[in-house]
Design a protein around this motif. Structure first.
Motif, PDB file in Angstrom:
ATOM      1  N   GLN A 114      -1.523  -4.289   2.649  1.00 62.27           N
ATOM      2  CA  GLN A 114      -3.008  -3.225   2.761  1.00 62.27           C
ATOM      3  C   GLN A 114      -2.661  -2.425   1.430  1.00 62.27           C
ATOM      4  N   LEU A 115      -1.353  -2.022   0.875  1.00 68.06           N
ATOM      5  CA  LEU A 115      -1.366  -1.095  -0.312  1.00 68.06           C
ATOM      6  C   LEU A 115      -1.801  -2.001  -1.589  1.00 68.06           C
ATOM      7  N   THR A 126       5.365   9.214   3.435  1.00 65.80           N
ATOM      8  CA  THR A 126       5.282   7.842   2.787  1.00 65.80           C
ATOM      9  C   THR A 126       6.616   7.514   2.296  1.00 65.80           C
ATOM     10  N   ARG A 141       5.716   2.002  -6.011  1.00 61.38           N
ATOM     11  CA  ARG A 141       4.629   1.139  -6.151  1.00 61.38           C
ATOM     12  C   ARG A 141       3.507   1.689  -6.642  1.00 61.38           C
ATOM     13  N   ILE A 142       3.295   2.821  -6.136  1.00 61.11           N
ATOM     14  CA  ILE A 142       1.958   3.423  -6.443  1.00 61.11           C
ATOM     15  C   ILE A 142       2.025   3.989  -7.907  1.00 61.11           C
ATOM     16  N   GLN A 184       6.934   2.726  -1.333  1.00 61.79           N
ATOM     17  CA  GLN A 184       5.885   2.630  -1.336  1.00 61.79           C
ATOM     18  C   GLN A 184       5.223   3.724  -2.485  1.00 61.79           C
ATOM     19  N   ALA A 201      -3.751   5.943  -0.511  1.00 66.86           N
ATOM     20  CA  ALA A 201      -2.831   5.081  -0.860  1.00 66.86           C
ATOM     21  C   ALA A 201      -1.688   5.662  -0.358  1.00 66.86           C
ATOM     22  N   TYR A 202      -1.323   6.882  -0.486  1.00 65.96           N
ATOM     23  CA  TYR A 202       0.079   7.423   0.474  1.00 65.96           C
ATOM     24  C   TYR A 202      -0.012   6.972   2.112  1.00 65.96           C
ATOM     25  N   ILE A 249      -1.239   4.377   3.514  1.00 66.70           N
ATOM     26  CA  ILE A 249      -1.028   2.851   4.043  1.00 66.70           C
ATOM     27  C   ILE A 249       0.124   2.609   4.517  1.00 66.70           C
TER      28      ILE A 249
END
Length: 192
Positions: free
Chosen positions: A4-5, A55, A62-63, A59, A26-27, A29
């Motif tokens: 999903q991310l 989060t 990745r963001i 993750q 996004a956080y 997900i």
């Protein structure tokens, strides 16, 4: 196989007010909201953050990597917006971005400070900058920041504590009193 991310990060980062809303989405997900709710509610009350989603560190990395790869030119304007919104994940992301962009990360970080900041966040951002391979500024450079305010002096003490050396002894010793965690860090940095 994408997750999903990956799906949300395949979209473009919107501009304007929607930029921060997109990042907050996004956080969330993959975060188990009901499982983390009691923990994050307690942390939120104690910290003064506008939100704390829970989060994970991978993750968040990745963001940050996605932003650094695709939107590097927008990062200088994004960092102050994230810091001002004051969500726990916003501050983590700002720290990751500061640590991994060109220029003097220590000045960028110290330039964001408000009258009050959670010591955990300050320490986390300082550790992230150091982890990125940046050297701790000399005591003389940190002393200039110390004179700006008590929070600047305390933050410089946290930065200096990451590489306790006699050069920083006076800065560490004279920092304004902080909470329990802050004082434990100070005491450990002053040990011979």
């Amino acid at each position: 196989m994408s997750d999903q991310l990956d799906d949300i990060l395949s979209e473009k980062l919107p501009k304007g007010r929607k930029e921060l809303l997109f990042l907050k989405t996004a956080y969330t997900i993959g975060v188990e909201a009901l499982v983390n709710r009691s923990i994050t509610d307690k942390l939120l009350i104690d910290s003064g953050h506008t939100f704390h989603i829970g989060t994970t560190d991978p993750q968040m990395r990745r963001i940050a990597s996605w932003l650094l790869t695709n939107y590097e030119e927008r990062i200088p304007n994004l960092i102050p917006k994230l810091w001002k919104r004051n969500g726990r994940e916003d501050l983590k992301l700002a720290g990751l971005l500061i640590a991994n962009t060109e220029g003097d990360p220590w000045s960028k970080f110290l330039g964001l400070l408000r009258k009050r900041e959670p010591v955990e966040v300050l320490l986390e951002v300082a550790e992230e900058i150091k982890r990125s391979g940046r050297t701790i500024p000399p005591a003389e450079a940190l002393d200039k920041w110390c004179s700006k305010s008590a929070i600047h002096h305390q933050t410089c003490m946290l930065i200096a504590s990451l590489n306790p050396d006699t050069e920083y002894f006076e800065l560490i010793r004279t920092a304004p009193k902080g909470g329990e965690l802050f004082e434990r860090i100070r005491n450990r940095a002053l040990e011979p």
